[in-house]
Design an enzyme around this catalytic site. Structure first.
Site, PDB file in Angstrom:
ATOM      1  N   ASP A 112       2.206  -1.884  51.222  1.00 43.58           N
ATOM      2  CA  ASP A 112       3.023  -1.074  50.301  1.00 43.58           C
ATOM      3  C   ASP A 112       4.358  -1.750  50.004  1.00 43.58           C
ATOM      4  OD1 ASP A 112       4.256  -0.682  52.777  1.00 43.58           O
ATOM      5  OD2 ASP A 112       4.282   1.502  52.649  1.00 43.58           O
ATOM      6  N   GLU A 113       4.721  -2.743  50.844  1.00 40.56           N
ATOM      7  CA  GLU A 113       6.020  -3.395  50.633  1.00 40.56           C
ATOM      8  C   GLU A 113       6.079  -4.159  49.307  1.00 40.56           C
ATOM      9  OE1 GLU A 113       8.118  -5.222  53.792  1.00 40.56           O
ATOM     10  OE2 GLU A 113       7.047  -4.131  55.340  1.00 40.56           O
ATOM     11  N   TYR A 167       8.635 -11.967  52.854  1.00 41.51           N
ATOM     12  CA  TYR A 167       7.300 -11.511  53.295  1.00 41.51           C
ATOM     13  C   TYR A 167       6.599 -10.769  52.149  1.00 41.51           C
ATOM     14  CZ  TYR A 167       3.920  -8.125  55.153  1.00 41.51           C
ATOM     15  OH  TYR A 167       2.805  -7.337  55.340  1.00 41.51           O
ATOM     16  N   LYS A 210       3.196 -11.640  49.860  1.00 38.59           N
ATOM     17  CA  LYS A 210       2.042 -10.738  49.770  1.00 38.59           C
ATOM     18  C   LYS A 210       1.793 -10.368  48.300  1.00 38.59           C
ATOM     19  CE  LYS A 210      -0.115  -9.193  52.695  1.00 38.59           C
ATOM     20  NZ  LYS A 210      -1.305  -9.690  53.426  1.00 38.59           N
TER      21      LYS A 210
HETATM   22  P1  NAD Z   1      -0.359  -9.636  62.750  1.00 38.64           P
HETATM   23  O1  NAD Z   1       0.839 -10.488  62.522  1.00 38.64           O
HETATM   24  O2  NAD Z   1      -0.399  -8.753  63.944  1.00 38.64           O
HETATM   25  O3  NAD Z   1      -1.668 -10.545  62.827  1.00 38.64           O
HETATM   26  C1  NAD Z   1      -1.902 -11.586  61.914  1.00 38.64           C
HETATM   27  C2  NAD Z   1      -3.023 -12.457  62.462  1.00 38.64           C
HETATM   28  O4  NAD Z   1      -3.228 -13.502  61.503  1.00 38.64           O
HETATM   29  C3  NAD Z   1      -2.687 -13.127  63.803  1.00 38.64           C
HETATM   30  O5  NAD Z   1      -3.776 -13.027  64.690  1.00 38.64           O
HETATM   31  C4  NAD Z   1      -2.431 -14.570  63.425  1.00 38.64           C
HETATM   32  O6  NAD Z   1      -2.780 -15.477  64.460  1.00 38.64           O
HETATM   33  C5  NAD Z   1      -3.326 -14.730  62.203  1.00 38.64           C
HETATM   34  N1  NAD Z   1      -2.860 -15.807  61.327  1.00 38.64           N
HETATM   35  C6  NAD Z   1      -1.599 -16.036  60.897  1.00 38.64           C
HETATM   36  N2  NAD Z   1      -1.570 -17.139  60.117  1.00 38.64           N
HETATM   37  C7  NAD Z   1      -2.844 -17.606  60.064  1.00 38.64           C
HETATM   38  C8  NAD Z   1      -3.460 -18.708  59.417  1.00 38.64           C
HETATM   39  N3  NAD Z   1      -2.757 -19.563  58.671  1.00 38.64           N
HETATM   40  N4  NAD Z   1      -4.786 -18.880  59.561  1.00 38.64           N
HETATM   41  C9  NAD Z   1      -5.533 -18.033  60.329  1.00 38.64           C
HETATM   42  N5  NAD Z   1      -4.999 -16.983  60.967  1.00 38.64           N
HETATM   43  C10 NAD Z   1      -3.662 -16.762  60.832  1.00 38.64           C
HETATM   44  O7  NAD Z   1      -0.544  -8.812  61.402  1.00 38.64           O
HETATM   45  P2  NAD Z   1      -1.072  -7.312  61.206  1.00 38.64           P
HETATM   46  O8  NAD Z   1       0.036  -6.377  61.459  1.00 38.64           O
HETATM   47  O9  NAD Z   1      -2.351  -7.155  61.931  1.00 38.64           O
HETATM   48  O10 NAD Z   1      -1.344  -7.318  59.651  1.00 38.64           O
HETATM   49  C11 NAD Z   1      -2.640  -7.632  59.120  1.00 38.64           C
HETATM   50  C12 NAD Z   1      -2.561  -7.565  57.607  1.00 38.64           C
HETATM   51  O11 NAD Z   1      -2.163  -6.246  57.206  1.00 38.64           O
HETATM   52  C13 NAD Z   1      -1.543  -8.527  57.004  1.00 38.64           C
HETATM   53  O12 NAD Z   1      -2.092  -9.090  55.851  1.00 38.64           O
HETATM   54  C14 NAD Z   1      -0.357  -7.645  56.670  1.00 38.64           C
HETATM   55  O13 NAD Z   1       0.343  -8.144  55.558  1.00 38.64           O
HETATM   56  C15 NAD Z   1      -1.034  -6.330  56.351  1.00 38.64           C
HETATM   57  N6  NAD Z   1      -0.197  -5.133  56.613  1.00 38.64           N
HETATM   58  C16 NAD Z   1       0.226  -4.839  57.875  1.00 38.64           C
HETATM   59  C17 NAD Z   1       0.981  -3.688  58.081  1.00 38.64           C
HETATM   60  C18 NAD Z   1       1.435  -3.272  59.458  1.00 38.64           C
HETATM   61  O14 NAD Z   1       2.060  -2.217  59.581  1.00 38.64           O
HETATM   62  N7  NAD Z   1       1.139  -4.021  60.510  1.00 38.64           N
HETATM   63  C19 NAD Z   1       1.342  -2.866  57.004  1.00 38.64           C
HETATM   64  C20 NAD Z   1       0.906  -3.220  55.735  1.00 38.64           C
HETATM   65  C21 NAD Z   1       0.119  -4.338  55.558  1.00 38.64           C
END
Ligand code: NAD
Length: 320
Positions: A126-127, A151, A155
């Site tokens: 949502d960001e 960030y 995205k």
């Molecule tokens: P996270 O940072 O906990 O996990 C990201 C994972 O991606 C990690 O395991 C990391 O090792 C892996 N990674 C990073 N770069 C990489 C690369 N180049 N190649 C392969 N693997 C790689 O993130 P999250 O919180 O689980 O978020 C997952 C997705 O959801 C993201 O796309 C994020 O933008 C989106 N998102 C998260 C939230 C939230 O509240 N956590 C909210 C909205 C959207």
């Protein structure tokens, strides 16, 4: 029919929860590709590796060579979570964010175009919509994107790439935009785990600015169910918002966690606000509810208590 799913970033917070969800609730074989950054859970991946339906590839999605190793079969779907995800880090050093979030997404789209998967679900945030004023309605899928930090800008860029591959090449792509998740396996650097960790050790809990920033909290298990539903029934080319319907100020979250843990509000420490800090996010999930029949299962208070309990156990076990 292929029964394989490729999950990128499946060693991270939401990806790992989703892998557990798939293995528990569906018959699919699951392959995870993850470069195992600091945000990942290698020990959890090791535990999963004894399961015949699970396969792990250590690889960087922004490297064509690494991705090729995962493309030895064709997938029913790619569920794309892999990202650099911490806003504060993106302000200090945006380079990795550009590399993984934009270049990495490009490489996956390229493999999709070559026919390695039947569809891809791109997990966004949502960001990308920017910030809301108090009197504004929540973001819908039609809200123009207006990211305010590196960030969210990376995205948003990946969302636009995904959109262009649907419009130009007709690829089967769906984008989801969720609000702030909470639950098991979130990294200690993020807001809720930080509060729990610091409260557990009676350390000051930093709260940015006046603490009145509003986020819409979504329990990760509800998020995983939404993604699974979108994977089964979502329409290519569409965007689906996934929101928790739980708008809370940061200060309110801190106080609620301190209450659950029986700790004093004296631990709260107001610190200088984050640069470009978005004031309010709120997300309208009506489309997902009406068109695909999703609804939240987890009442916020219960889910937060469960989350606190999980993190306290983890922090005590690993004596971090
Ligand atoms: P996270 O940072 O906990 O996990 C990201 C994972 O991606 C990690 O395991 C990391 O090792 C892996 N990674 C990073 N770069 C990489 C690369 N180049 N190649 C392969 N693997 C790689 O993130 P999250 O919180 O689980 O978020 C997952 C997705 O959801 C993201 O796309 C994020 O933008 C989106 N998102 C998260 C939230 C939230 O509240 N956590 C909210 C909205 C959207």
């Amino acid at each position: 029919m292929s029964r394989e799913i490729l999950v990128t970033g499946g060693a991270g917070f939401i990806g790992l929860n989703f892998v557990h969800y798939l293995l528990k609730n569906t018959p699919y074989n699951v392959t995870v590709i993850d470069s195992l950054t600091y945000a990942s859970h290698p020990k959890e991946i090791l535990k999963l590796m004894s399961m015949p339906r699970f396969c792990f590839i250590k690889g960087d999605i922004s490297s064509d060579k690494d991705l090729k190793a995962a493309m030895d079969r064709s997938y029913e779907a790619i569920i794309h979570f892999a990202a650099e995800s911490h806003v504060d880090k993106s302000i200090k050093n945006p380079k990795d964010f550009v590399q993984t979030n934009i270049v990495g997404t490009y490489h996956l789209l390229d493999y999709l175009a070559k026919g390695y998967a039947k569809r891809m679900i791109h997990i966004s945030t949502d960001e990308v919509y920017g910030t809301l004023k108090m009197n504004q309605d929540p973001f819908t899928e039609k809200t123009p994107i207006s990211p305010n930090n590196p960030y969210s800008a990376t995205k948003a860029s990946s969302d636009l790439l995904v959109r262009s591959y649907f419009e130009t090449f007709g690829l089967p792509l769906i984008t989801t935009r969720c609000s702030n998740n909470f639950g098991p396996f979130q990294h200690k650097e993020k807001f809720i785990p930080t509060i729990i960790y610091r409260a557990l050790h009676n350390k000051k809990i930093p709260v940015y600015g006046d603490g009145m920033q509003i986020r819409d909290w979504l329990f990760v298990e509800d998020h995983c169910r939404a993604i699974s539903l979108i994977f089964e029934k979502g329409i290519p080319g569409q965007i689906y918002n996934i929101g928790g319907g739980n708008e809370k100020t940061n200060l309110c979250i801190v106080k609620q966690i301190l209450d659950i843990m029986g700790k004093d509000y004296d631990l709260i420490d107001y610190v200088e606000d984050r640069k470009g800090h978005d004031r309010r996010y709120a997300i309208d999930s009506t489309k997902l509810q009406k068109e695909l029949g999703w609804k939240q299962n987890s009442p916020f208070n219960e889910a937060l208590e469960k989350t606190v309990e999980w993190h306290v156990k983890k922090f005590k076990d690993s004596s971090l």
